[in-house]
Motif scaffolding. Structure first.
Motif, short mmCIF file in Angstrom:
data_model
loop_
_atom_site.label_atom_id
_atom_site.label_comp_id
_atom_site.label_asym_id
_atom_site.label_seq_id
_atom_site.Cartn_x
_atom_site.Cartn_y
_atom_site.Cartn_z
N ASN A 15 -1.30 130.25 55.58
CA ASN A 15 -1.69 131.66 54.39
C ASN A 15 -3.64 131.74 56.13
O ASN A 15 -4.56 132.45 55.93
N ILE A 16 -4.01 130.15 56.37
CA ILE A 16 -5.19 130.27 56.60
C ILE A 16 -4.89 130.56 58.02
O ILE A 16 -6.28 130.62 58.71
N GLU A 20 -5.28 134.67 55.49
CA GLU A 20 -5.31 135.53 54.34
C GLU A 20 -5.63 134.68 53.53
O GLU A 20 -5.82 134.84 52.27
N PHE A 21 -5.71 133.44 53.71
CA PHE A 21 -6.43 132.59 52.59
C PHE A 21 -7.99 132.60 51.82
O PHE A 21 -8.92 133.01 52.95
N ILE A 87 -3.36 129.22 44.66
CA ILE A 87 -3.73 129.62 45.82
C ILE A 87 -3.78 131.26 45.75
O ILE A 87 -2.89 131.97 45.21
N THR A 88 -5.48 131.14 46.18
CA THR A 88 -4.78 133.31 46.35
C THR A 88 -5.47 133.92 47.84
O THR A 88 -6.13 132.75 48.23
N THR A 89 -4.44 134.51 48.05
CA THR A 89 -4.74 135.39 49.64
C THR A 89 -4.49 136.74 49.24
O THR A 89 -4.97 137.13 48.87
N SER A 90 -4.60 137.26 50.86
CA SER A 90 -5.62 138.73 50.27
C SER A 90 -4.31 138.89 50.08
O SER A 90 -4.67 140.49 49.53
N GLU A 93 -1.05 135.63 44.86
CA GLU A 93 -1.21 134.54 43.83
C GLU A 93 -0.10 133.75 43.57
O GLU A 93 0.79 134.15 43.95
N ARG A 107 4.83 133.54 42.28
CA ARG A 107 4.58 134.05 43.52
C ARG A 107 3.74 135.56 42.73
O ARG A 107 5.14 136.17 41.72
N LEU A 115 -10.47 139.50 53.99
CA LEU A 115 -11.17 138.12 53.61
C LEU A 115 -12.49 138.18 54.66
O LEU A 115 -12.65 138.84 55.47
#
Length: 400
Positions: A15-16, A20-21, A87-90, A93, A107, A115
């Motif tokens: 995700n990073i 998207e992180f 962990i929250t992504t675009s 969660e 998930r 982001l």
């Protein structure tokens, strides 16, 4: 869904790398002696992506920005110490829970988020607004809830700009193996010591270095006040002393000296003291550079009244030229003393819009370079047609 530590690291990496992180939260520590909570978020610093870790312990917040490589190494160290990770992504969660049987994952899709690396520089600051930072609260820059006060926001920006220079300087010193995990530092003319406290907090609480810092000033009431604050904050290796730069002898060897707005020749004496103490880094923000301007008026050989008479014919232009000429001479003299120098802008919003910072890092110049620099230096002194104090002070330290 059962997972292992390696799977969690892969989630962060994916995700990073895909941008998207959004953020991460580590909570519910398995050991009460650990951080109570750790927040993560991506920040952009000078075009590179870092992950900022905000860790909470004993009602204090600690911050550090790690490269991606450092981030994944650190995550491996801390994952097993927390029972809950969010962990929250675009797009989703991801909740990770840990019990005696191991890790489990759930998930949840969310409304798509974009982001954005903030165009507001505040989000890229080393010290963040809306975060309780004890020394800033004590100095009145922040309220008790961690909000920067309106009348101190310029000071808050100045402190962060200063720490950016310190961050770059520390990195250069470590890359050149001039320092390791400990530093001795002197701040000449520390005044109310906003920057001295910031320096201690950054190096001790964010970079986890062993530091000894001394702030020096001539005003006894200011020194007593600063020592009282340092004691309240339990900044055990930060001390403030009343004294003159010329007479300072508390350290016989230092890693860095800093001189902010030392007036006129006080800057020259701070540079000299840095050389006497064998400093590896010298940072100076000069002020009121009046000496050369006054001596030009009495000189019969200066080219400021010759080739550069368009400057010399106007007092205000000669004054501004003389200030720049003074700092150029200081930078050149430090190069002859074996330093690599840079002259850059130091933004101080509470005093003037722009200031000059002279940054000098100990180097190993070749003999050929020193010969060329000496010729340049001698030509420059002849051109100015003056005998500046710095020439007499630093000449004994010129490399042969």
């Amino acid at each position: 869904m059962k997972i292992i530590v390696h799977d969690i690291i892969d989630i962060f990496k994916e995700n990073i790398s895909n941008l998207e992180f959004i953020r991460g939260v580590f909570s519910n520590p398995s050991n009460p002696n650990l951080y109570k909570k750790i927040n993560l978020k991506p920040v952009e610093i000078k075009g590179d992506i870092f992950i900022q870790f905000e860790s909470f312990k004993d009602n204090k917040a600690f911050h550090k920005n790690l490269s991606l490589k450092e981030t994944f190494t650190y995550l491996i160290e801390i994952i097993k110490d927390f029972k809950q990770i969010l962990i929250t992504t675009s797009k989703q969660e991801i909740q990770i829970l840990q019990n005696k049987k191991g890790f489990s994952l759930k998930r949840k899709a969310i409304t798509s988020k974009k982001l954005e690396f903030s165009h507001n520089k505040q989000k890229n600051y080393i010290l963040q607004d809306n975060t309780e930072i004890p020394f800033l609260i004590k100095l009145g820059v922040m309220s008790e809830n961690g909000k920067v006060t309106k009348d101190k926001f310029n000071k808050f920006r100045q402190i962060n700009k200063y720490l950016e220079f310190i961050e770059d300087t520390l990195k250069e010193l470590q890359e050149k193996k001039l320092v390791d995990n400990s530093m001795k530092i002197v701040d000449f003319g520390c005044g109310k010591s906003y920057l001295t406290f910031a320096l201690y907090h950054y190096l001790k609480n964010i970079k986890n270095l062993n530091v000894e810092i001394i702030g020096l000033d001539l005003k006894e009431d200011v020194i007593n006040h600063c020592n009282s604050i340092a004691n309240d904050l339990k900044f055990n290796n930060l001390k403030f002393l009343k004294g003159d730069i010329k007479e300072f002898n508390q350290f016989d060897n230092v890693d860095m000296i800093f001189s902010l707005h030392a007036c006129n020749n006080a800057t020259d004496y701070s540079l000299l003291k840095g050389l006497e103490l064998r400093a590896k880094a010298i940072l100076a923000v000069p002020c009121c550079q009046s000496e050369i301007n006054q001596k030009i008026d009495k000189s019969s050989t200066t080219e400021i009244k010759g080739i550069l008479s368009p400057f010399g014919n106007h007092g205000i232009l000669q004054e501004k030229f003389s200030s720049l000429a003074t700092d150029a001479l200081r930078a050149l003299a430090l190069e002859l003393c074996g330093f690599n120098t840079k002259v850059i802008e130091f933004i101080d919003m509470e005093h003037t819009p722009k200031n000059i910072l002279i940054k000098a890092i100990k180097g190993a110049p070749s003999e050929d370079k020193l010969v060329k620099k000496r010729l340049e230096y001698d030509r420059y002194i002849e051109f100015l047609g003056v005998n500046p104090i710095i020439d007499n002070l630093l000449q004994p330290y010129f490399k042969k």
